[in-house]
Scaffold this motif. Structure first.
Motif, PDB file in Angstrom:
ATOM      1  N   THR A 148       0.814  -1.209   0.000  1.00 47.16           N
ATOM      2  CA  THR A 148       0.000   0.000   0.000  1.00 47.16           C
ATOM      3  C   THR A 148       0.847   1.258   0.000  1.00 47.16           C
ATOM      4  N   GLY A 149       2.151   1.131  -0.202  1.00 47.64           N
ATOM      5  CA  GLY A 149       3.005   2.309  -0.198  1.00 47.64           C
ATOM      6  C   GLY A 149       3.688   2.506  -1.534  1.00 47.64           C
ATOM      7  N   ARG A 150       4.260   3.702  -1.757  1.00 46.92           N
ATOM      8  CA  ARG A 150       5.027   3.986  -2.953  1.00 46.92           C
ATOM      9  C   ARG A 150       6.364   4.538  -2.534  1.00 46.92           C
ATOM     10  N   ARG A 151       7.373   4.304  -3.371  1.00 47.16           N
ATOM     11  CA  ARG A 151       8.710   4.781  -3.029  1.00 47.16           C
ATOM     12  C   ARG A 151       8.786   6.294  -3.156  1.00 47.16           C
ATOM     13  N   GLY A 152       9.612   6.885  -2.317  1.00 41.56           N
ATOM     14  CA  GLY A 152       9.749   8.328  -2.350  1.00 41.56           C
ATOM     15  C   GLY A 152      10.739   8.790  -3.398  1.00 41.56           C
ATOM     16  N   GLN A 153      10.556  10.029  -3.857  1.00 39.68           N
ATOM     17  CA  GLN A 153      11.504  10.611  -4.787  1.00 39.68           C
ATOM     18  C   GLN A 153      12.829  10.863  -4.073  1.00 39.68           C
ATOM     19  N   SER A 154      13.901  10.854  -4.839  1.00 42.58           N
ATOM     20  CA  SER A 154      15.206  11.189  -4.261  1.00 42.58           C
ATOM     21  C   SER A 154      15.217  12.658  -3.859  1.00 42.58           C
ATOM     22  N   ALA A 155      16.151  12.998  -2.984  1.00 40.43           N
ATOM     23  CA  ALA A 155      16.251  14.382  -2.524  1.00 40.43           C
ATOM     24  C   ALA A 155      16.510  15.326  -3.693  1.00 40.43           C
ATOM     25  N   GLU A 156      17.396  14.919  -4.610  1.00 40.18           N
ATOM     26  CA  GLU A 156      17.733  15.782  -5.743  1.00 40.18           C
ATOM     27  C   GLU A 156      16.518  16.016  -6.637  1.00 40.18           C
ATOM     28  N   ALA A 157      15.773  14.939  -6.918  1.00 37.74           N
ATOM     29  CA  ALA A 157      14.607  15.064  -7.794  1.00 37.74           C
ATOM     30  C   ALA A 157      13.528  15.931  -7.154  1.00 37.74           C
ATOM     31  N   PRO A 211       0.693   6.628   6.173  1.00 33.82           N
ATOM     32  CA  PRO A 211       0.051   5.414   5.648  1.00 33.82           C
ATOM     33  C   PRO A 211      -1.441   5.350   5.933  1.00 33.82           C
ATOM     34  N   ALA A 212      -1.900   5.998   7.023  1.00 36.91           N
ATOM     35  CA  ALA A 212      -3.318   5.947   7.354  1.00 36.91           C
ATOM     36  C   ALA A 212      -4.161   6.662   6.303  1.00 36.91           C
ATOM     37  N   LEU A 213      -3.568   7.628   5.591  1.00 38.76           N
ATOM     38  CA  LEU A 213      -4.312   8.332   4.548  1.00 38.76           C
ATOM     39  C   LEU A 213      -4.335   7.550   3.248  1.00 38.76           C
ATOM     40  N   SER A 214      -3.219   6.924   2.919  1.00 40.50           N
ATOM     41  CA  SER A 214      -3.151   6.197   1.652  1.00 40.50           C
ATOM     42  C   SER A 214      -3.762   4.802   1.747  1.00 40.50           C
ATOM     43  N   ALA A 215      -4.019   4.340   2.964  1.00 35.11           N
ATOM     44  CA  ALA A 215      -4.597   3.005   3.122  1.00 35.11           C
ATOM     45  C   ALA A 215      -6.059   2.994   2.675  1.00 35.11           C
ATOM     46  N   PRO A 216      -6.453   2.087   1.784  1.00 36.82           N
ATOM     47  CA  PRO A 216      -7.867   1.987   1.405  1.00 36.82           C
ATOM     48  C   PRO A 216      -8.668   1.360   2.534  1.00 36.82           C
ATOM     49  N   THR A 217      -9.965   1.609   2.569  1.00 36.97           N
ATOM     50  CA  THR A 217     -10.832   0.950   3.538  1.00 36.97           C
ATOM     51  C   THR A 217     -11.289  -0.395   2.990  1.00 36.97           C
ATOM     52  N   VAL A 218     -11.801  -1.228   3.872  1.00 37.79           N
ATOM     53  CA  VAL A 218     -12.340  -2.515   3.427  1.00 37.79           C
ATOM     54  C   VAL A 218     -13.485  -2.289   2.447  1.00 37.79           C
ATOM     55  N   ARG A 219     -14.310  -1.275   2.711  1.00 41.37           N
ATOM     56  CA  ARG A 219     -15.425  -0.964   1.803  1.00 41.37           C
ATOM     57  C   ARG A 219     -14.917  -0.591   0.421  1.00 41.37           C
ATOM     58  N   LEU A 330      -5.384  -4.659  -6.768  1.00 38.45           N
ATOM     59  CA  LEU A 330      -5.281  -3.824  -5.580  1.00 38.45           C
ATOM     60  C   LEU A 330      -4.013  -2.983  -5.552  1.00 38.45           C
ATOM     61  N   SER A 331      -3.072  -3.261  -6.486  1.00 35.93           N
ATOM     62  CA  SER A 331      -1.755  -2.625  -6.401  1.00 35.93           C
ATOM     63  C   SER A 331      -1.813  -1.106  -6.508  1.00 35.93           C
ATOM     64  N   GLY A 332      -2.754  -0.569  -7.273  1.00 31.55           N
ATOM     65  CA  GLY A 332      -2.830   0.884  -7.426  1.00 31.55           C
ATOM     66  C   GLY A 332      -3.907   1.537  -6.593  1.00 31.55           C
ATOM     67  N   LEU A 333      -4.543   0.773  -5.712  1.00 29.03           N
ATOM     68  CA  LEU A 333      -5.677   1.301  -4.946  1.00 29.03           C
ATOM     69  C   LEU A 333      -5.192   2.052  -3.712  1.00 29.03           C
ATOM     70  N   GLU A 334      -5.648   3.279  -3.563  1.00 33.44           N
ATOM     71  CA  GLU A 334      -5.272   4.073  -2.400  1.00 33.44           C
ATOM     72  C   GLU A 334      -6.503   4.671  -1.753  1.00 33.44           C
ATOM     73  N   GLY A 335      -6.354   5.056  -0.493  1.00 33.48           N
ATOM     74  CA  GLY A 335      -7.451   5.672   0.227  1.00 33.48           C
ATOM     75  C   GLY A 335      -7.831   7.021  -0.364  1.00 33.48           C
ATOM     76  N   LYS A 344     -10.762   9.944   7.884  1.00 34.87           N
ATOM     77  CA  LYS A 344      -9.577  10.289   7.099  1.00 34.87           C
ATOM     78  C   LYS A 344      -9.423  11.808   6.998  1.00 34.87           C
ATOM     79  N   ALA A 345     -10.537  12.520   6.969  1.00 36.87           N
ATOM     80  CA  ALA A 345     -10.454  13.980   6.935  1.00 36.87           C
ATOM     81  C   ALA A 345      -9.795  14.506   8.199  1.00 36.87           C
ATOM     82  N   GLU A 346     -10.129  13.928   9.350  1.00 33.91           N
ATOM     83  CA  GLU A 346      -9.497  14.357  10.605  1.00 33.91           C
ATOM     84  C   GLU A 346      -8.011  14.013  10.606  1.00 33.91           C
ATOM     85  N   ILE A 347      -7.661  12.850  10.064  1.00 33.29           N
ATOM     86  CA  ILE A 347      -6.246  12.479   9.966  1.00 33.29           C
ATOM     87  C   ILE A 347      -5.511  13.483   9.087  1.00 33.29           C
TER      88      ILE A 347
END
Length: 723
Positions: A148-157, A211-219, A330-335, A344-347
């Motif tokens: 459920t995560g994606r790699r971060g950009q490098s500092a230079e990029a 991660p709590a924001l990018s995590a999809p719900t069961v629904r 599910l690989s591209g599914l995000e919250g 999620k709005a409160e988060i």
């Protein structure tokens, strides 16, 4: 002139909804009428606009979409960019002319069919007269399969993207308010992005990936896969899926692989894995999000019967196809931030407020603060004041759903530290069942130096029990209370929490969602007692009307106050009003105004008014006075001309509980007012009661009020275990 903020980006996946929500929150704190305009949108439901509309109570005239991307592309091709801009500017002004500020939601760079999209956003911002807030995404590439995560950009990029975004918008003539670098997951990139704030002329705010924001719900997963829901209630379906665990091994190998918040994927005929995972969830080790059964294999009636009893409400879904196909889908599914995901709005708001200098950003916005105080502005001010000098509040009802939901919001928004009372396993399991991320500390764990904390204390087993029993026995010795009796009494969560306040282990207490007012307040009367200059404990409600906040007292505690007590209530209520930003002009209410009436009840109010003037000569007070003369200038001019209070009263004191309680409820229901309270006053330390019908937002407001009340006292030792 309307002040507008244009939130835009430079590409997809920047998660700018967090920033849009955060800017909307800032604007609504300062002005009454905030509009939302999306120049271009996709066909169908707009989730972000739906979220803002519901959360900020926007009416039909408060938001608009200029046109669809398809319409815009066709118009641009036929009549040119200038004509497209002209029409969008006209539609923008239909919103702007009726609002003090407008949040503009820029294009999303996702299948828009528009050439030179960044330049289009820049031109629109200039034509709208809006400042630009570019958002740069810190993640690169899609999430990996099964993750459920994606790699971060490098500092230079990342540094290059921020500079490019700034240069692109400023070169096109835009006034850049600030730049937000969002979803940064790499620590080196985080440091590099923060250093840019010293190199660019405008501030750079960096918001890390959560991660709590990018995590999809069961629904969301069920909807995406078209799954059948074999079991699971609304609360279970709303749980975040933080990980995927594929079940294929034996039960001995499978159970150690489970992680908190994971979705278990297993063939439907593996009843051993289904029951094992749910049994682990029931034991709280670890709590899972749910189970997704593959290959369209139904587990059988007996298995589901046992599953429902092991973990009621935990989702069990059924889909056709194997694990590989499911993982790929599910690989591209995000919250998503939508009206259906208020948690999620409160988060998101907590994340924004923790990492963006909102005070500095507000100053740069240069929005003229509204003279009117709306309910939302009052609630925002409460939260902000509580955060400025963070205190520690104990919540005795640690397993109550509304209390736990409020606790998560309070922690995410950095409002205060919390102690939840209850049996630790029960509290943790209840939070897990609700899909909440409270990160609870045990009673003996030491918190980190920074950040809000929540810990669980069990009155039955806590080392504090003996200490608090001694304190209670000493305080009630004159009533024949022995240590042995006190040892039993302090197991009651209301007494335990009150004694924690008394001993300075916490700064205040809020209870009453599942307890009566008497059960909540009686321990405070016995132990904390009244302030030295106060004869009684009383209460007020903050009545948030459409354009102002009034203070009503006493509507919850004293049935038949005499003149001296009524005067005390008025003085307390004026002090409470001033503490929360309401300038007190006190009206002592009666059924007659001035010298027009007589009788015992009127005389009582008249005498109370005289006592207030004697004790607090600097306080503006009028009485006896009728309600209409107190709040309506036209009536006041006829009945009490020349009064400094009549027609503009802010603190209204009722002659008895019957009148006060019925009036506040009548105004609340008939005028649509938001009633915040009851707020207790007169105690040495803050203890506040909740209605047993309190909503989550009511609990949040009351805890924030309690924290603000405590700010006048030395803070408790918050970081050490209360032992």
């Amino acid at each position: 002139m309307t002040r507008s903020v244009y939130v835009t980006g430079i590409g997809r996946g920047d998660g700018r909804q967090v920033v849009e929500l955060g800017i909307m929150e800032l604007l609504t704190r300062q002005v009454d009428r905030v509009g939302v305009f999306r120049p271009l949108g996709h066909d169908g439901t707009d989730p972000v606009l739906g979220l803002l509309t519901g959360r900020y109570r926007l009416g039909p005239g408060d938001h608009a979409t200029g046109m669809s991307y398809a319409e815009a592309a066709a118009l641009q091709a036929d009549l040119g960019t200038d004509e497209l801009i002209t029409r969008l500017v006209d539609r923008f002004h239909t919103v702007a002319r009726d609002h003090e500020a407008v949040l503009v939601l820029g294009t999303d760079f996702a299948d828009t069919g528009l050439p030179a999209e960044l330049a289009l956003n820049a031109r629109l911002a200039n034509e709208f007269g809006a400042v630009v807030l570019p958002v740069v995404g810190g993640l690169a590439g899609p999430p990996p399969a099964g993750g459920t995560g994606r790699r971060g950009q490098s500092a230079e990029a990342l540094v290059a993207e921020v500079r490019n975004a700034h240069d692109a918008y400023t070169s096109l003539g835009c006034e850049v308010l600030a730049t937000v670098v969002n979803r940064v997951s790499d620590s080196e990139a985080l440091r590099a992005a923060l250093s840019l704030g010293e190199q660019l002329p405008e501030p750079v705010h960096v918001v890390p990936e959560d991660p709590a924001l990018s995590a999809p719900t069961v629904r969301q997963i069920a909807d995406a896969l078209g799954a059948r829901v074999l079991q699971g209630d609304q609360t279970g379906m709303a749980r975040d899926v933080r990980d995927f665990v594929f079940g294929g091994a034996t039960i001995q190998s499978f159970l150690p692989a489970l992680t908190e918040g994971c979705l278990v994927l297993a063939p439907g005929d593996r009843a051993d894995l289904v029951i094992g995972a749910l049994a682990a969830h029931s034991a709280g080790s670890p709590p899972i999000a749910g189970i997704l059964l593959t290959l369209d294999l139904h587990p059988g009636r007996e298995t589901l019967w046992l599953a429902e009893r092991l973990a009621p409400g935990t989702p069990v879904l059924l889909v056709p196809g194997g694990s590989f196909r499911i993982a790929t889908e599910l690989s591209g599914l995000e919250g998503q931030l939508t009206a259906a995901s208020p948690r999620k709005a409160e988060i998101a708001l907590g994340l924004f407020e923790s990492h963006v200098d909102t005070a500095a950003l507000s100053r740069r916005l240069s929005v003229v603060r509204s003279d009117r105080v709306t309910p939302m502005m009052f609630e925002h001010e409460l939260i902000e004041r509580a955060r400025t000098d963070r205190r520690h509040v104990v919540l005795p009802e640690g397993t109550e759903e509304r209390v736990l939901r409020a606790a998560e919001v309070l922690l995410r928004r950095n409002v205060c530290d919390l102690t939840l009372l209850g049996e630790e396993t029960a509290v943790r399991k209840r939070a897990a069942d609700l899909g909440l991320d409270l990160r609870l500390l045990s009673a003996d764990e030491v918190a980190a130096e920074d950040g809000v904390t929540a810990r669980v204390v069990d009155p039955q087993t806590s080392p504090l029990r003996e200490r608090l029993a001694e304190v209670y026995a000493k305080a009630r010795r004159h009533r024949g209370v022995t240590y042995e009796l006190a040892y039993d009494v302090v197991c009651d969560v209301s007494y335990f929490g009150t004694l924690m306040v008394h001993e300075g282990l916490v700064d205040g207490m809020v209870s009453g969602a599942a307890h009566s007012t008497a059960a909540t307040i009686r321990p405070a009367f016995e132990v904390i007692r009244t302030k030295p200059d106060t004869s009684i404990v009383s209460s007020v409600f903050f009545m948030c009307l459409a354009d102002k906040v009034l203070v009503y007292g006493d509507c919850a505690v004293n049935p038949e106050p005499d003149a001296e007590e009524l005067a005390d209530i008025a003085i307390q209520s004026a002090a409470t009003a001033r503490q929360f930003g309401v300038e007190p002009r006190v009206a002592m209410l009666s059924y007659s105004t001035g010298d027009s009436g007589s009788g015992a009840e009127v005389d009582k109010v008249r005498r109370a008014t005289e006592l207030v003037r004697e004790r607090r000569p600097e306080l503006l007070v009028e009485g006896p006075i009728q309600y209409d003369a107190a709040v309506e200038p036209v009536v006041a001019a006829a009945k009490l001309p020349g009064s400094e209070v009549a027609g503009q009263a802010t603190v209204l004191i009722f002659p008895d509980l019957n009148t006060g309680n019925n009036t506040y409820k009548a105004v609340q229901r008939s005028a649509g007012a938001v009633a915040v309270g009851p707020v207790m006053q007169g105690l040495r330390k803050p203890v506040n009661d909740l209605s047993r019908g309190a909503l989550v937002q009511d609990i949040i407001n009351t805890v924030a009020i309690t924290a603000v009340q405590a700010q006048g006292d030395p803070p408790s030792e918050r970081k050490e275990p209360p032992a």
